[in-house]
Design a protein around this motif. Sequence first.
Motif, PDB file in Angstrom:
ATOM      1  N   UNK A  95     -74.291  80.345  14.932  1.00  0.00           N
ATOM      2  CA  UNK A  95     -73.593  79.260  15.617  1.00  0.00           C
ATOM      3  C   UNK A  95     -74.602  78.204  16.051  1.00  0.00           C
ATOM      4  N   UNK A  96     -74.198  76.947  16.005  1.00  0.00           N
ATOM      5  CA  UNK A  96     -75.084  75.833  16.338  1.00  0.00           C
ATOM      6  C   UNK A  96     -74.938  75.457  17.806  1.00  0.00           C
ATOM      7  N   UNK A  97     -75.903  74.712  18.365  1.00  0.00           N
ATOM      8  CA  UNK A  97     -75.839  74.332  19.780  1.00  0.00           C
ATOM      9  C   UNK A  97     -74.503  73.667  20.126  1.00  0.00           C
ATOM     10  N   UNK A  98     -73.944  74.067  21.255  1.00  0.00           N
ATOM     11  CA  UNK A  98     -72.689  73.497  21.710  1.00  0.00           C
ATOM     12  C   UNK A  98     -71.447  74.208  21.200  1.00  0.00           C
ATOM     13  N   UNK A  99     -71.622  75.225  20.358  1.00  0.00           N
ATOM     14  CA  UNK A  99     -70.484  75.938  19.770  1.00  0.00           C
ATOM     15  C   UNK A  99     -69.570  76.528  20.840  1.00  0.00           C
ATOM     16  N   UNK A 100     -70.140  77.270  21.763  1.00  0.00           N
ATOM     17  CA  UNK A 100     -69.330  77.918  22.798  1.00  0.00           C
ATOM     18  C   UNK A 100     -68.733  76.899  23.762  1.00  0.00           C
ATOM     19  N   UNK A 101     -69.462  75.832  24.060  1.00  0.00           N
ATOM     20  CA  UNK A 101     -68.949  74.788  24.955  1.00  0.00           C
ATOM     21  C   UNK A 101     -67.720  74.117  24.341  1.00  0.00           C
ATOM     22  N   UNK A 102     -67.722  73.930  23.006  1.00  0.00           N
ATOM     23  CA  UNK A 102     -66.565  73.356  22.335  1.00  0.00           C
ATOM     24  C   UNK A 102     -65.342  74.251  22.507  1.00  0.00           C
ATOM     25  N   UNK A 103     -65.536  75.563  22.460  1.00  0.00           N
ATOM     26  CA  UNK A 103     -64.426  76.499  22.653  1.00  0.00           C
ATOM     27  C   UNK A 103     -63.869  76.369  24.065  1.00  0.00           C
ATOM     28  N   UNK A 104     -64.744  76.362  25.045  1.00  0.00           N
ATOM     29  CA  UNK A 104     -64.302  76.203  26.434  1.00  0.00           C
ATOM     30  C   UNK A 104     -63.515  74.908  26.613  1.00  0.00           C
ATOM     31  N   UNK A 105     -64.054  73.809  26.106  1.00  0.00           N
ATOM     32  CA  UNK A 105     -63.411  72.511  26.295  1.00  0.00           C
ATOM     33  C   UNK A 105     -62.030  72.478  25.635  1.00  0.00           C
ATOM     34  N   UNK A 106     -61.936  73.070  24.453  1.00  0.00           N
ATOM     35  CA  UNK A 106     -60.667  73.046  23.736  1.00  0.00           C
ATOM     36  C   UNK A 106     -59.588  73.800  24.506  1.00  0.00           C
ATOM     37  N   UNK A 107     -59.907  75.030  24.927  1.00  0.00           N
ATOM     38  CA  UNK A 107     -58.894  75.849  25.572  1.00  0.00           C
ATOM     39  C   UNK A 107     -58.621  75.439  27.016  1.00  0.00           C
ATOM     40  N   UNK A 108     -59.560  74.725  27.632  1.00  0.00           N
ATOM     41  CA  UNK A 108     -59.341  74.250  28.994  1.00  0.00           C
ATOM     42  C   UNK A 108     -58.443  73.029  29.021  1.00  0.00           C
ATOM     43  N   UNK A 109     -58.634  72.128  28.065  1.00  0.00           N
ATOM     44  CA  UNK A 109     -57.953  70.833  28.093  1.00  0.00           C
ATOM     45  C   UNK A 109     -56.637  70.801  27.331  1.00  0.00           C
ATOM     46  N   UNK A 110     -56.408  71.750  26.411  1.00  0.00           N
ATOM     47  CA  UNK A 110     -55.262  71.639  25.527  1.00  0.00           C
ATOM     48  C   UNK A 110     -54.533  72.967  25.395  1.00  0.00           C
ATOM     49  N   UNK A 111     -53.273  72.884  25.031  1.00  0.00           N
ATOM     50  CA  UNK A 111     -52.450  74.081  24.888  1.00  0.00           C
ATOM     51  C   UNK A 111     -52.459  74.567  23.446  1.00  0.00           C
ATOM     52  N   UNK A 112     -53.593  75.109  23.023  1.00  0.00           N
ATOM     53  CA  UNK A 112     -53.694  75.730  21.716  1.00  0.00           C
ATOM     54  C   UNK A 112     -53.925  77.224  21.902  1.00  0.00           C
ATOM     55  N   UNK A 113     -53.570  77.988  20.869  1.00  0.00           N
ATOM     56  CA  UNK A 113     -53.707  79.442  20.961  1.00  0.00           C
ATOM     57  C   UNK A 113     -54.912  79.984  20.199  1.00  0.00           C
ATOM     58  N   UNK A 114     -55.337  79.264  19.145  1.00  0.00           N
ATOM     59  CA  UNK A 114     -56.469  79.726  18.343  1.00  0.00           C
ATOM     60  C   UNK A 114     -57.112  78.528  17.670  1.00  0.00           C
ATOM     61  N   UNK A 115     -58.394  78.656  17.389  1.00  0.00           N
ATOM     62  CA  UNK A 115     -59.139  77.560  16.777  1.00  0.00           C
ATOM     63  C   UNK A 115     -60.120  78.126  15.761  1.00  0.00           C
ATOM     64  N   UNK A 116     -60.286  77.420  14.668  1.00  0.00           N
ATOM     65  CA  UNK A 116     -61.315  77.755  13.694  1.00  0.00           C
ATOM     66  C   UNK A 116     -62.299  76.600  13.636  1.00  0.00           C
ATOM     67  N   UNK A 117     -63.564  76.910  13.389  1.00  0.00           N
ATOM     68  CA  UNK A 117     -64.598  75.884  13.420  1.00  0.00           C
ATOM     69  C   UNK A 117     -64.895  75.309  12.041  1.00  0.00           C
TER      70      UNK A 117
END
Length: 283
Positions: A95-117
């Motif tokens: 995983x590249x820098x910021x990978x986990x932060x992107x996951x946090x931001x996505x699930x905190x700000x939006x109503x999605x159930x799953x994400x692929x990178x």
Amino acid sequence: MGVQLSVVVPVYNEKEYLSECLESLLEQGDDISEIVVVDNNSTDGTAEIIKEFERRSPKIRYLVETRQGVVFARNLGFNSVQGELIGRVDADTRVLPGWAREIHDLFTDREFDAVTGFSLFYESPFASAQRNAVAKQDNLGNLGGLKDAPSLTGSNMAIRKSAWLSVQGSVSDRKDFHEDVDLSYCLLGNGMKIVQNLAMRAEVSGRRGETGPIEFLSYNKASIATLKHHGAMNRRLRFMIFRSSILHTVLWPAYRMYDKNTDAMSVKRLFFRPAARQMPVEA
């Protein structure tokens, strides 16, 4: 600390790749709360690597799944996590820098159930060309934001734990299925939303390109079987699967000639090199 992210890494005989995978996850810092590594009966020294990382970091948890098959290893990992968010990568993922932060931001700000990178290749004769093309599109601003995704990719994905708990009773444990595709259609069948985050970047090995065309056909049969199981097969998807088999056959000689240690090509390697790694589905 807020919402916690646990990352699950199913592994089987991954001595060559696992250390770099785990290092890249640990470099995400406090954005990852725990890393659950599930060993699926490795015999090559993989277990010793996991134990060493477990000694180094309290974030690493070592589990063993004796039932052979990546689906069983994944399920044990998903059912054992403590976090509200579950990341999932393969052992050859970096995983590249910021990978986990992107996951946090996505699930905190939006109503999605799953994400692929979005993943780039390494150990591939086409890695440089791919990176140049991606860099050009990045400069043009064409690879940002989110887009709908028909399926998750097991090498670079995340899911809400609540979403997993809602479908865990319906996912299949057939080893001739693609477990990530099966999970995706279980989520979609329950009205859940999957997206691709183009900023959730990782690198994955191109080693799957070394798989022979006949074995790759069996790999694609697993795609067909999974889609038929969910009543999702149609002409467009069948054509896409057929096209991927043709493309793999065309590119396979280049992968056979490619030496990942020197990043060079050799015709001699086309005829004299070890067999490719077995694909993670049964014919």
